[in-house]
Design a protein around this motif. Structure first.
Motif, short mmCIF file in Angstrom:
data_model
loop_
_atom_site.label_atom_id
_atom_site.label_comp_id
_atom_site.label_asym_id
_atom_site.label_seq_id
_atom_site.Cartn_x
_atom_site.Cartn_y
_atom_site.Cartn_z
N SER A 136 70.33 47.46 47.82
CA SER A 136 70.41 48.90 48.06
C SER A 136 70.55 49.66 46.75
CB SER A 136 71.58 49.22 49.00
OG SER A 136 72.83 48.82 48.46
N ALA A 137 71.20 49.06 45.76
CA ALA A 137 71.32 49.69 44.45
C ALA A 137 69.95 49.90 43.81
CB ALA A 137 72.20 48.83 43.53
N LYS A 138 69.11 48.91 43.95
CA LYS A 138 67.76 49.00 43.38
C LYS A 138 66.96 50.11 44.07
CE LYS A 138 65.25 45.39 44.05
NZ LYS A 138 64.83 43.99 43.94
N LEU A 139 67.07 50.19 45.39
CA LEU A 139 66.37 51.24 46.13
C LEU A 139 66.88 52.63 45.75
CD1 LEU A 139 66.26 49.66 49.71
CD2 LEU A 139 64.37 49.86 48.09
N ALA A 140 68.20 52.76 45.65
CA ALA A 140 68.79 54.04 45.28
C ALA A 140 68.36 54.46 43.88
CB ALA A 140 70.32 53.96 45.36
N ALA A 141 68.39 53.53 42.95
CA ALA A 141 68.01 53.84 41.57
C ALA A 141 66.57 54.33 41.49
CB ALA A 141 68.22 52.62 40.68
N ASP A 142 65.69 53.68 42.23
CA ASP A 142 64.28 54.06 42.20
C ASP A 142 64.11 55.49 42.69
OD1 ASP A 142 61.37 53.32 42.01
OD2 ASP A 142 61.47 53.76 44.15
N CYS A 143 64.81 55.85 43.77
CA CYS A 143 64.70 57.21 44.30
C CYS A 143 65.29 58.24 43.36
CB CYS A 143 65.38 57.28 45.67
SG CYS A 143 64.54 56.30 46.94
N VAL A 144 66.42 57.90 42.73
CA VAL A 144 67.07 58.83 41.80
C VAL A 144 66.20 59.07 40.57
CG1 VAL A 144 69.02 59.07 40.21
CG2 VAL A 144 69.41 58.39 42.58
N VAL A 145 65.65 58.01 40.02
CA VAL A 145 64.79 58.14 38.84
C VAL A 145 63.61 59.06 39.14
CG1 VAL A 145 63.19 56.91 37.32
CG2 VAL A 145 65.46 55.96 37.77
N HIS A 146 62.99 58.86 40.28
CA HIS A 146 61.84 59.69 40.64
C HIS A 146 62.28 61.13 40.92
CE1 HIS A 146 58.36 56.98 40.83
NE2 HIS A 146 59.27 56.04 41.00
N ALA A 147 63.42 61.30 41.54
CA ALA A 147 63.90 62.65 41.83
C ALA A 147 64.15 63.44 40.56
CB ALA A 147 65.17 62.59 42.68
N LEU A 148 64.83 62.83 39.61
CA LEU A 148 65.20 63.54 38.38
C LEU A 148 64.03 63.71 37.42
CD1 LEU A 148 68.79 62.19 37.68
CD2 LEU A 148 68.08 64.30 38.81
N SER A 149 62.88 63.15 37.77
CA SER A 149 61.69 63.36 36.93
C SER A 149 60.81 64.48 37.47
CB SER A 149 60.87 62.06 36.86
OG SER A 149 60.25 61.79 38.12
N ARG A 150 61.17 65.04 38.63
CA ARG A 150 60.29 66.02 39.26
C ARG A 150 60.67 67.45 38.83
NH1 ARG A 150 58.71 63.88 45.32
NH2 ARG A 150 58.09 61.77 44.68
#
Length: 450
Positions: free
Chosen positions: A348-362
């Protein structure tokens, strides 16, 4: 380097805050791009992934390392995969004790089941004490660039006055319990079963999902080195000799390779005995029934009996809301089939990190929120159907008749037990697997998400 915390407890309204959206990275008054609360396997894993993506990550841990945690100390191949994905060296030369599979004991049967050969997971499990394991993972996150503040107990979230969005956390630091606050565009709760951060914003646990309880103790034992994790599937509560009860749970014996064995047991909340059983006495009774030469007696005990609750089957939702993501035990992600938590915390940490990284790049608030909304969807896609099956399973074995029947007639059938091992440990290839894998995958697909 640790930044000084800010003391303000509210944020002024801005156009983006009023829209309830994530700001673009951090403002000058914020302490990090992301705050991670808790530096256990979930927190250290998500911090590692985020830091490697170039984000400024601040981890807040209430304890100081090294610190002890109640756990079986054993990881199945599913957990090993997550370690490998983090770039952790899992070779025996790096301090990991490898095992080949699971030894099942019960119903007069003693059967050794090798971990399955799969494309998705390595063919070995590992054992390592949590006291060392968690310290190693935290240092791994620091090496990736995350900052770690220890002896920092987060007590609640800070929310924006107008939107209710989580914009930081309040904490007490050190022995003096100095009150401080930290701010960031996003906060990730990895604070375990206590879920203090989620509770502070009204995210209560679901009572229709199973819980477990585990107790364990270390013993000096000649069985310290073992190629198999050992699971005892018959746990009898004999507190009433006239009415012994077979409990839904199992006992474990995991050799640590250092002269000791981690001996423990786990019980599900689906039994009427849950909450009314003296678990320490139950463990003592079970271990007293093992051969004396194994050493599981009081004279050989190392340390005290420890206990912990196991939040299962997504028992706290939503996993994302208003700037706060729940990861690992904080989101009830322990496997309801077998009580395994570390692997799913890191997944779940890996999934959360992926979403956060993409969110903060938008570039826009709406787009960032859209990226964050993908996190609970991804969790349901990867684990929802499987956990729904696990929740049903936990209810079924809470029935003593079903438990006795399964133990008596299922355990002696090796082919069936190999299927059960794959199902209970979540070790199957969703695509291009064998007949067992296809059966499990079909069952998972047909199950509505938990």
């Amino acid at each position: 380097m640790t930044q000084q915390p800010h003391s303000r407890e509210t944020t002024g309204p801005t156009a983006e805050a009023a829209a309830g959206a994530v700001p673009l990275r951090r403002r000058p008054e914020e302490d990090a791009d992301v705050i991670v609360v808790g530096a256990g396997p979930a927190g250290s894993a998500v911090a590692t992934h985020l830091a490697r993506a170039g984000l400024d990550v601040l981890m807040l841990e209430k304890s100081t390392f090294p610190r002890e945690k109640v756990c079986g100390d054993g990881l199945t191949p599913r957990g090993v995969k997550e370690l490998i994905d983090l770039g952790v060296d899992t070779r025996e030369e790096a301090g990991w004790l490898h095992n080949r599979g699971l030894r099942v004991v019960g119903g007069g049967v003693r059967m050794e089941l090798a971990w399955p050969e799969l494309a998705s997971y390595p063919p070995y499990g590992v054992v390592r004490p949590r006291q060392d394991f968690d310290d190693m993972l935290a240092r791994h996150a620091q090496a990736a660039g995350a900052r770690l503040n220890q002896a920092t107990t987060v007590v609640s979230a800070i929310t924006d006055d107008r939107t209710g969005r989580v914009v930081g956390v309040r904490a007490k630091v050190g022995r003096e319990r100095t009150e401080v606050s930290y701010r960031a565009p996003l906060t990730i709760a990895c604070d375990g079963v206590s879920a203090r951060l989620a509770l502070s914003v009204g995210l209560e646990k679901r009572d229709d999902r199973p819980m477990g309880v585990a107790v364990r103790r270390y013993y000096t034992s000649p069985r310290t080195t073992d190629d198999y994790l050992e699971s005892h599937l018959e746990l009898w509560d004999r507190s009433d000799p006239a009415n012994p009860r077979l409990l839904p749970g199992y006992g474990w014996l995991f050799g640590m390779g250092d002269g000791t064995v981690n001996a423990g047991l786990g019980i599900l909340s689906t039994s009427k005995a849950y909450g009314r059983t003296d678990y320490r006495a139950l463990m003592r009774s079970w271990l007293d029934g093992t051969p004396e030469e194994w050493g599981f007696r009081e004279d050989n005990a190392v340390g005290k009996v420890g206990g912990a609750a196991l939040p299962m089957g997504f028992n706290r939702v939503p996993h994302y809301r208003d700037g706060l993501l729940l990861v690992g035990d904080a989101g009830g992600m322990v496997n309801p089939f077998n009580g395994e938590g570390i692997a799913y915390a890191m997944q779940s940490a890996k999934l959360a990190a992926d979403c956060v990284v993409h969110a903060l790049s938008r570039p826009t608030p709406a787009s960032r929120e859209h990226a964050l909304s993908r996190y609970p969807v991804a969790l349901r896609q990867q684990l929802g159907g499987y956990y729904r099956l696990g929740n049903i399973f936990s209810k079924l074995i809470g029935n003593p008749v079903i438990m006795r029947t399964a133990t008596k007639y299922g355990l002696p059938i090796e082919t069936l037990m190999r299927l059960v091992l794959k199902l209970l440990a979540g070790l199957y290839d969703p695509k291009d697997g064998d007949a067992f894998d296809r059966m499990i995958s079909a069952a998972v697909r047909m199950s509505p998400s938990a």
